[in-house]
Motif scaffolding. Structure first.
Motif, PDB file in Angstrom:
ATOM      1  N   ASN A  60      -2.749  -0.153   4.327  1.00 29.39           N
ATOM      2  CA  ASN A  60      -1.461   0.296   4.858  1.00 29.39           C
ATOM      3  C   ASN A  60      -1.104  -0.404   6.161  1.00 29.39           C
ATOM      4  OD1 ASN A  60      -1.185   2.041   2.711  1.00 29.39           O
ATOM      5  ND2 ASN A  60      -1.706   3.883   3.854  1.00 29.39           N
ATOM      6  N   ALA A  61      -2.091  -0.502   7.065  1.00 32.18           N
ATOM      7  CA  ALA A  61      -1.827  -1.130   8.363  1.00 32.18           C
ATOM      8  C   ALA A  61      -1.504  -2.616   8.201  1.00 32.18           C
ATOM      9  CB  ALA A  61      -3.029  -0.948   9.284  1.00 32.18           C
ATOM     10  N   LEU A  62      -2.199  -3.291   7.292  1.00 30.68           N
ATOM     11  CA  LEU A  62      -1.989  -4.728   7.104  1.00 30.68           C
ATOM     12  C   LEU A  62      -0.653  -5.046   6.446  1.00 30.68           C
ATOM     13  CD1 LEU A  62      -5.577  -5.761   5.987  1.00 30.68           C
ATOM     14  CD2 LEU A  62      -4.432  -6.399   8.122  1.00 30.68           C
ATOM     15  N   GLY A  88      -2.949  -5.706  -0.547  1.00 26.87           N
ATOM     16  CA  GLY A  88      -3.153  -4.979  -1.794  1.00 26.87           C
ATOM     17  C   GLY A  88      -4.403  -4.127  -1.720  1.00 26.87           C
ATOM     18  N   ILE A  89      -4.542  -3.213  -2.660  1.00 27.25           N
ATOM     19  CA  ILE A  89      -5.746  -2.386  -2.757  1.00 27.25           C
ATOM     20  C   ILE A  89      -6.071  -2.173  -4.234  1.00 27.25           C
ATOM     21  CG2 ILE A  89      -4.468  -0.201  -2.570  1.00 27.25           C
ATOM     22  CD1 ILE A  89      -6.979   0.874  -1.040  1.00 27.25           C
ATOM     23  N   ASN A 114       0.695   3.174   0.943  1.00 28.56           N
ATOM     24  CA  ASN A 114       2.037   2.797   1.367  1.00 28.56           C
ATOM     25  C   ASN A 114       2.774   2.077   0.228  1.00 28.56           C
ATOM     26  OD1 ASN A 114       4.144   1.012   2.676  1.00 28.56           O
ATOM     27  ND2 ASN A 114       3.402   2.082   4.490  1.00 28.56           N
ATOM     28  N   PRO A 115       4.068   2.351   0.037  1.00 33.16           N
ATOM     29  CA  PRO A 115       4.840   1.671  -1.024  1.00 33.16           C
ATOM     30  C   PRO A 115       4.829   0.147  -0.895  1.00 33.16           C
ATOM     31  CG  PRO A 115       6.063   3.535  -0.157  1.00 33.16           C
ATOM     32  CD  PRO A 115       4.873   3.365   0.736  1.00 33.16           C
ATOM     33  N   ASN A 116       4.596  -0.379   0.315  1.00 35.94           N
ATOM     34  CA  ASN A 116       4.575  -1.823   0.527  1.00 35.94           C
ATOM     35  C   ASN A 116       3.238  -2.464   0.157  1.00 35.94           C
ATOM     36  OD1 ASN A 116       7.216  -1.867   1.569  1.00 35.94           O
ATOM     37  ND2 ASN A 116       6.474  -1.277   3.598  1.00 35.94           N
ATOM     38  N   VAL A 117       2.268  -1.643  -0.256  1.00 37.80           N
ATOM     39  CA  VAL A 117       0.954  -2.134  -0.648  1.00 37.80           C
ATOM     40  C   VAL A 117       0.883  -2.233  -2.168  1.00 37.80           C
ATOM     41  CG1 VAL A 117      -1.534  -1.637  -0.654  1.00 37.80           C
ATOM     42  CG2 VAL A 117      -0.167  -1.169   1.399  1.00 37.80           C
ATOM     43  N   SER A 118       0.483  -3.383  -2.686  1.00 44.96           N
ATOM     44  CA  SER A 118       0.321  -3.547  -4.139  1.00 44.96           C
ATOM     45  C   SER A 118      -0.976  -2.865  -4.575  1.00 44.96           C
ATOM     46  CB  SER A 118       0.279  -5.032  -4.502  1.00 44.96           C
ATOM     47  OG  SER A 118       1.518  -5.641  -4.247  1.00 44.96           O
ATOM     48  N   TYR A 119      -0.909  -2.131  -5.674  1.00 46.22           N
ATOM     49  CA  TYR A 119      -2.055  -1.329  -6.100  1.00 46.22           C
ATOM     50  C   TYR A 119      -2.450  -1.652  -7.542  1.00 46.22           C
ATOM     51  CZ  TYR A 119      -4.663   2.698  -7.828  1.00 46.22           C
ATOM     52  OH  TYR A 119      -5.615   3.498  -8.422  1.00 46.22           O
ATOM     53  N   LEU A 120      -3.767  -1.669  -7.788  1.00 43.80           N
ATOM     54  CA  LEU A 120      -4.286  -1.887  -9.136  1.00 43.80           C
ATOM     55  C   LEU A 120      -5.476  -0.961  -9.362  1.00 43.80           C
ATOM     56  CD1 LEU A 120      -4.463  -3.581 -11.812  1.00 43.80           C
ATOM     57  CD2 LEU A 120      -6.054  -5.079 -10.566  1.00 43.80           C
TER      58      LEU A 120
END
Length: 357
Positions: A24-26, A34-35, A49-55
């Motif tokens: 989130n911070a990055l 991403g995470i 966070n919505p701005n973080v790509s998730y898989l």
């Protein structure tokens, strides 16, 4: 930079919380953040966070090639340059490195049983160590352990940091009386030593029966959990000690509490303690792990030797009988956390370190 965090699950836990906090911070600092959750999702999924790509890989076994190549596709698609592997997910990062040699991988060591490092298995970590460009240790003992026993390169100590959750629904209502609640944020694990808490609760019930204890943390429904529940019954603490399981609305929970405690017999740098400071709670905690780096006895809280009932009980008495002292300690701990353990300061050191390696 384009960085992906990897973590085994998104269940409640310190390593899981930090993986999300980094991602989130990055997202506000770099080109791509991403995470990836490898084995299991969980309650922390909603905090990404919505701005973080998730898989989510849904990895089923130690060598799961379907999951490995799903991860590889995600990495290539998003042109990731650095993989930041938390805890035991380091092995998947190592396998990924074999398929993408140009990729840089780093390992973050969250090992919490610091008092028992001598018994920690290290063979796989030692074999894979040369493939990692760097290691992040969340306390100084882990830093020395990686440098001396694993011969790891580019090892840095970066403390955990607290971060305010993203629009978390406020719904937990604590039992007991306002102004007379003591909270413990700790999953039901043996290292957290809830039996010390129960012994203290038993003494406090006799002297101050109006005060109550509120245990927030994942219940693994194992033998340790069963023993805790049995002791609550044996000590007749059903109206004094309350179990809530895993919760996300920590700010809301702490706002309903007067005092916050940790009774651990082993720790690294507990995120819970940093959250206590972030929300200005007066604390009593045990003298384990990196806790003495944060809590200075009788200056910003009380710190007592592990597993000693009477000193812990006496420290609690001082706080519950003196509201001014509680406020002073809470404000002082807040200052300590803001000065040395803020998200912005840790992320700045992290990015500078990555640039160097």
């Amino acid at each position: 930079m384009r960085i992906i965090q990897i973590i085994d699950s998104l269940e409640a836990g310190g390593a899981e919380r930090m993986a999300i906090s980094y991602a989130n911070a990055l997202a506000q600092k770099i080109e791509f953040s991403g995470i990836v959750a490898t084995r299991k999702e969980g309650v922390f999924l909603s905090q990404i966070n919505p701005n973080v790509s998730y898989l989510f890989l849904n990895k089923k076994r130690q060598l799961d090639f379907r999951a490995l190549f799903k991860l590889r596709s995600f990495v290539l698609k998003n042109k990731a340059t650095i993989i930041h592997a938390h805890s035991t997910s380091f092995f998947l990062a190592f396998l990924l490195k074999l398929t993408c040699p140009a990729l840089k991988i780093i390992r973050q060591d969250h090992f919490g049983n610091n008092e028992f490092l001598i018994t920690r298995p290290k063979l796989v970590l030692k074999i894979t160590a040369p493939f990692f460009s760097g290691v992040i240790a969340v306390n100084q003992k882990l830093k020395v352990w990686s440098e001396e026993l694993l011969k790891s390169k580019n090892v840095i100590y970066l403390p955990n940091f607290p971060i305010i959750g993203n629009d978390i629904e406020v719904k937990t209502v604590l039992k007991g009386n306002d102004g007379k609640r003591i909270v413990s944020l700790a999953n039901l694990r043996e290292q957290k030593n809830h039996f010390l808490l129960l012994d203290i609760a038993r003494k406090l019930k006799k002297s101050h029966p109006e005060w109550t204890f509120h245990l927030i943390g994942k219940d693994f429904e194992d033998d340790y959990s069963s023993q805790i529940k049995q002791v609550i019954l044996d000590y007749k603490l059903e109206d004094t000690v309350f179990l809530y399981g895993s919760k996300q609305d920590i700010e809301n929970i702490l706002s309903q509490s007067a005092i916050a405690i940790l009774t651990s017999k082993s720790e690294g740098l507990p995120v819970a303690l940093l959250e206590y400071g972030l929300y200005k709670k007066a604390v009593v905690t045990t003298n384990v792990g990196e806790i003495p780096m944060i809590v200075q006895n009788k200056i910003n809280g009380y710190i007592v030797n592990s597993n000693e009932i009477d000193p812990f009980y006496c420290a609690l008495l001082d706080l519950l009988e003196n509201e001014t002292l509680r406020n002073d300690f809470g404000n002082a701990l807040y200052t300590t956390v803001q000065d040395g353990y803020s998200c912005s300061s840790v992320i700045e050191k992290y990015l500078n370190w990555l640039q160097e390696i």
